[in-house]
Structures are given as C-alpha cells and as structure tokens.
Design a protein around this motif. Structure first.
Motif, mmCIF file in Angstrom:
data_model
loop_
_atom_site.group_PDB
_atom_site.id
_atom_site.type_symbol
_atom_site.label_atom_id
_atom_site.label_comp_id
_atom_site.label_asym_id
_atom_site.label_seq_id
_atom_site.Cartn_x
_atom_site.Cartn_y
_atom_site.Cartn_z
ATOM 1 N N PRO A 167 0.847 -1.317 -0.041
ATOM 2 C CA PRO A 167 -0.351 -0.118 -0.429
ATOM 3 C C PRO A 167 0.382 0.988 0.086
ATOM 4 O O PRO A 167 0.130 2.811 -0.137
ATOM 5 C CB PRO A 167 -1.436 -0.378 1.515
ATOM 6 N N ALA A 168 1.641 0.852 0.441
ATOM 7 C CA ALA A 168 2.594 1.905 0.285
ATOM 8 C C ALA A 168 3.344 2.333 -0.900
ATOM 9 O O ALA A 168 3.589 3.680 -0.931
ATOM 10 C CB ALA A 168 4.277 2.031 1.594
ATOM 11 N N LEU A 169 3.214 1.675 -1.493
ATOM 12 C CA LEU A 169 4.000 1.797 -3.648
ATOM 13 C C LEU A 169 2.674 1.982 -4.076
ATOM 14 O O LEU A 169 3.414 3.275 -4.768
ATOM 15 C CB LEU A 169 5.095 0.559 -3.283
ATOM 16 N N VAL A 170 2.175 1.770 -3.987
ATOM 17 C CA VAL A 170 0.595 2.016 -4.723
ATOM 18 C C VAL A 170 0.067 3.995 -4.740
ATOM 19 O O VAL A 170 -0.088 4.298 -5.385
ATOM 20 C CB VAL A 170 -1.030 0.702 -4.207
ATOM 21 N N THR A 171 0.512 4.117 -3.344
ATOM 22 C CA THR A 171 -0.064 5.520 -2.903
ATOM 23 C C THR A 171 1.251 6.690 -3.241
ATOM 24 O O THR A 171 1.360 7.967 -2.926
ATOM 25 C CB THR A 171 -0.399 5.839 -1.392
ATOM 26 N N GLY A 172 2.439 6.209 -3.645
ATOM 27 C CA GLY A 172 3.412 6.190 -4.067
ATOM 28 C C GLY A 172 4.642 7.298 -2.980
ATOM 29 O O GLY A 172 5.469 8.452 -3.521
ATOM 30 N N GLU A 463 -9.568 0.246 1.363
ATOM 31 C CA GLU A 463 -9.313 1.010 1.208
ATOM 32 C C GLU A 463 -9.258 2.472 2.340
ATOM 33 O O GLU A 463 -8.429 2.923 2.412
ATOM 34 C CB GLU A 463 -10.784 2.237 0.677
ATOM 35 N N GLU A 464 -9.278 1.872 3.101
ATOM 36 C CA GLU A 464 -9.830 2.279 4.633
ATOM 37 C C GLU A 464 -7.796 2.441 4.732
ATOM 38 O O GLU A 464 -6.941 3.514 5.741
ATOM 39 C CB GLU A 464 -10.261 1.446 5.744
ATOM 40 N N GLY A 465 -7.526 0.781 4.340
ATOM 41 C CA GLY A 465 -6.432 0.608 4.612
ATOM 42 C C GLY A 465 -5.129 1.767 3.949
ATOM 43 O O GLY A 465 -3.790 2.224 4.592
ATOM 44 N N LEU A 466 -5.426 2.135 2.787
ATOM 45 C CA LEU A 466 -4.957 2.317 1.934
ATOM 46 C C LEU A 466 -4.995 3.938 1.994
ATOM 47 O O LEU A 466 -4.014 4.228 2.403
ATOM 48 C CB LEU A 466 -4.768 2.073 0.861
ATOM 49 N N ALA A 467 -5.521 4.225 2.488
ATOM 50 C CA ALA A 467 -5.452 6.320 2.355
ATOM 51 C C ALA A 467 -4.350 6.050 3.880
ATOM 52 O O ALA A 467 -4.210 7.436 4.425
ATOM 53 C CB ALA A 467 -7.235 6.761 3.091
#
Length: 477
Positions: A167-172, A463-467
C-alpha cells in the motif's frame, strides 16, 4: 536456498538505494526446529539507517510523481517475482520461523502474500469531489506522505512485509523496512527481489538485533526524515514507537497484541464447530495476533466442546517444519517458548489439562487445551501467543459478554452458534475491531483490519487501509 545445508554461514545483505550493502557485523539466525544456523543477518547501525532513509527520501519525488498506472505495473511485476521464487521463499520462512511448509504454513503464507499484493494493486483512491456548483468546486486529493518505516514481527515475515510495503508503494511512498531479528532473512530476500524491478531507493531494507545500545527500530521510529511508521507487534513496543515518533508528529499505523475471546452459545453443535475452533486458536501454532486465545463455552455443552476439540487436535501432526507431513511446528523464539511453558504450568495447577500441557523437546510445545479457568487466571488474562487454549465455563450470556470484554485488548472476537442472528446480536456487543460468526481470524484484503483499546491505532487493508498512507489536501476552486 532450497536446503538448510546449502550455505548456513552465508551473510545476507541489506538493500540500500537498490544495491546490496554489507554490514560491519552480523548475527546468527537459527532454525527453531533444529537450532542450526540458517544464515548470517546484517547488524545495521546508525550510518546504515541514515543511508537507507536518505535513499528513500531521494527516491520519493520521482516515485511519487510517477503515474499511478506505472507504479501499479511495477508492483504487479513484484507479484510475478514472488510467485517465481515462491518455493525458495517458503523454504527460507520455514527454516528461520519454524512453521511447516504445508497446511497453513509457509507455502500458504506466500500464497497469501501474492493475493494481498494483487488486491492492493487494484485499489485507487483517486480524487473525491466534495462540491461542484455555482459556489465553487471542492476536490479532496490524497497525497503520499514520503518515507515510510515498516517494522515487522517474526510470525508472518513475508506476508506482513507485503501488508506494509504494497500500500505504501501504490500510494507513491518510499519504504525502509526493518524485519524481526528472529526472521530477517526472508524479508531481506523479498526486498532484494523487489529491487529487480523498482527504481533504486524506493524500497530499502535494514536489519538488526535490538539491544539497549543499538535498536534499529528506535533509530527508524525517531528519524526526522521518516514521515510514517507502520508496525505490527506487541502493545509495549507500539507504545515505545508512539513516544519516539511524537517529536516529529509521524503518522502511525499500529497493529498490536490481542487476547481474542470466543463465545460458544448453548445451541452450537460441538462436533460441527470443533475444526473451526481449533484453527481459530492454533493457526501458526497460536502465534497470531488475531488468534482465538480464550474460549467461553456454555455450561450445557462445555464438556462436549472440550471433547470434540481434543479429538480433532489429536489428529494434527506437529514436528520439524521441513517435514512434509508436519502441520504445526515449534514456537519461533525461546522467549515465547518460556512464556507458554510458564502460563500452562500455572494453569495446570488450577484447571484440568485435556490435552498437551507438557513441553516436548527443544522449542516444540504440543497443542494444549485446559478447562476450569476463569478471568483473573494468567492464561486467560495474558496473551499466550502459543498453542494453549483456555476454556472457560459460563451459564449466563451477560456474564460471558462481560468477561470477554474485560480486557485491555480489543483486536478480534467470535461467536459460535447454530442461530446466526442470535450470534450476530452477541457479536455486535463485543469490544473488538473484527468479529466473526462461526469462524475466527479469517481476515481479507478487502476488509479493514485493526484493533480497539490497546490493540492498535489505525487500520490496514482495503481502501481505508490504503488511505492511511496518505495526507489529505483539499483544493478549493
């Protein structure tokens, strides 16, 4: 690395700025089943941590501005690499962690890591329009934070690394990961594979034994250039991370200890639920934060549930994780073995041991089922994190709910019944972040997961964790 004897003194490397980095000193990583040396792990120091964080910081501007689709494509290549190296990674996990290759063991862990990574790459938070009318347009943008420090435990070294990194990578964001000193090798290998496709500095790995003189986790959680810490582990360590992160106002996601309670209602069928109860409690030999750790059973079926659990548990073989016939393995660490031994010894004095109860050889401890205990007894109140399940008799459901909630932890819980509506009404009253009906601990990548009370801060997955890997910026037009 398919066999333990291939090169047990092989020194593993850190990964910094896309390159292998040697350490000034190394420490031994031992196989919990045999105590043989699996490999030598790097003992990172201040200069190594600073170099890793600097590499991640330098990589952030380019990585964060890379189009989402391109980041996702690279993440999908990582999944392919993990699949192509799945057997080698699973073998390494088994050698350093102890869990068997089969059953819900290391091969299952690698499969779960791939599934989680694939699902995470499918998520995209995008721009949310809050208002668009004659008064103006308001857009909610989610922006990556910067350098994320990941500190992972020893129970699922590759799976939890994926939970933190992807999730860190996906969000940049860019990452520096520090694995447990008991299971660093599989994580170091994982990051080495990632760097075959990622730009230099996007994911870096350091390692080290944590001592008063040299705590790599402390160096990361207090580093001024780290914007977020994601940690899975004990509540005590989570509190320490919160303190060290406070000065720089770091974002935190903390998945901490649990003492999950299950409640069996009087209409449950003991034979039907026995298998689910067993795996809810004994997955990964009980070394799971969201495992079933105390079970409240109605008086009318208490004895039958004990008997059914014992009969099922007798059929589950345990032994050396490299033995294809093993389904449960040893306890990973000497500390955990000593804790489980102590709690079971204390419980055996007060309660009735139906199965197990006596340590085997080395760090092996057999599946243990004990009844006749209550809240206030150490095996009920403390998180055992091992293969010992206390069963507590109750007669009034209100007493059972109160006892289940009488804990500073609140990670997971479960209710077992033939009437799912009745079970759901009880489940909603349990003070925990996740609750299951007629199963326990079955987490999913699309469902937010996190604890209440002392079991954590924030959530992972979906999505909540990604945010949680982003800052909010509202644009007023």
């Amino acid at each position: 690395m398919s066999t333990e004897t291939e090169n047990p003194t092989k020194p593993y490397l850190m990964t910094v700025n896309g390159q292998g980095r040697s350490a000034d000193t190394y420490f031994k990583v031992l196989n919990p089943s045999t105590q043989a040396i699996v490999g030598l792990a790097p003992q990172s120091n201040q200069k190594d941590v600073d170099a890793a964080v600097a590499a991640a910081k330098n990589a952030f501007p380019t990585w964060s501005s890379t189009p989402h689709e391109e980041r996702v494509a690279l993440c999908q290549q990582i999944v392919t690499l993990i699949k192509n190296n799945s057997e080698a990674l699973a073998t390494l996990i088994t050698q350093e962690q102890g869990k068997p290759l089969n059953g819900l063991g290391s091969r299952w862990e690698i499969g779960g890591a791939c599934a989680w990574a694939e699902y995470t790459t499918s998520l995209n938070l995008g721009v949310k329009v809050l208002q668009d009318n004659e008064e103006g347009r308001l857009e909610l943008h989610r922006k990556p934070l910067g350098v994320v420090a990941s500190i992972t435990p020893w129970n699922f070294p590759v799976l939890i690394a994926i939970w933190h990194i992807m999730p860190a990578l996906v969000t940049g964001n860019t990452v520096v990961i520090k694995p447990s000193p008991y299971t660093p090798l599989s994580t170091l290998k994982l990051v080495e594979l990632m760097n075959q496709v990622l730009p230099p500095g996007v994911v870096n790995a350091v390692a080290g034994e944590d001592t008063n003189e040299n705590s790599v986790g402390q160096l990361l959680s207090s580093h001024p250039d780290v914007r977020k810490v994601v940690f899975t582990g004990s509540t005590a360590t989570g509190k320490s991370i919160m303190r060290s992160a406070a000065d720089s106002m770091k974002r935190l996601t903390l998945e901490l200890g649990g003492n999950d309670a299950g409640i069996v209602l009087p209409d449950a069928d003991p034979n039907t639920i026995a298998e689910g109860l067993f795996w809810g409690a004994f997955i990964n030999n009980g070394q799971t934060c969201a495992a079933l750790k105390r079970l409240y059973v109605h008086d009318s079926i208490h004895d039958e549930v004990c008997d059914a659990l014992v009969e099922f548990a007798k059929q589950v073989p345990y032994g050396d994780g490299m033995d294809e016939g093993s389904i449960l393995g040893p306890l990973c660490t000497p500390f955990q073995f000593e804790k489980v031994s102590r709690l079971v010894s204390e419980a055996a004095i007060k309660g009735t041991v139906h199965l197990g109860g006596t340590a085997a050889n080395g760090q092996f401890f057999p599946p243990t089922i004990i009844s006749g205990l209550k809240n206030g007894d150490s095996l009920v109140d403390e998180e055992q994190f091992g293969p010992a399940l206390p069963i507590i008799r109750y007669t009034d459901i209100e007493d059972a709910i109160q006892a289940a909630n009488d804990s500073s932890s609140g990670l997971g819980g479960s209710v077992w019944s033939s009437d799912t509506q009745a079970a759901a009404s009880v489940a909603k009253r349990l003070e925990c972040g996740s609750v299951w009906i007629n199963r326990h601990g079955m987490i999913q990548p699309n469902a937010p997961f996190g604890g209440v009370k002392s079991s954590g801060l924030g959530v992972e997955f979906g999505e909540e964790g990604l945010a949680e890997y982003t800052d909010i910026q509202v644009v007023f037009n």
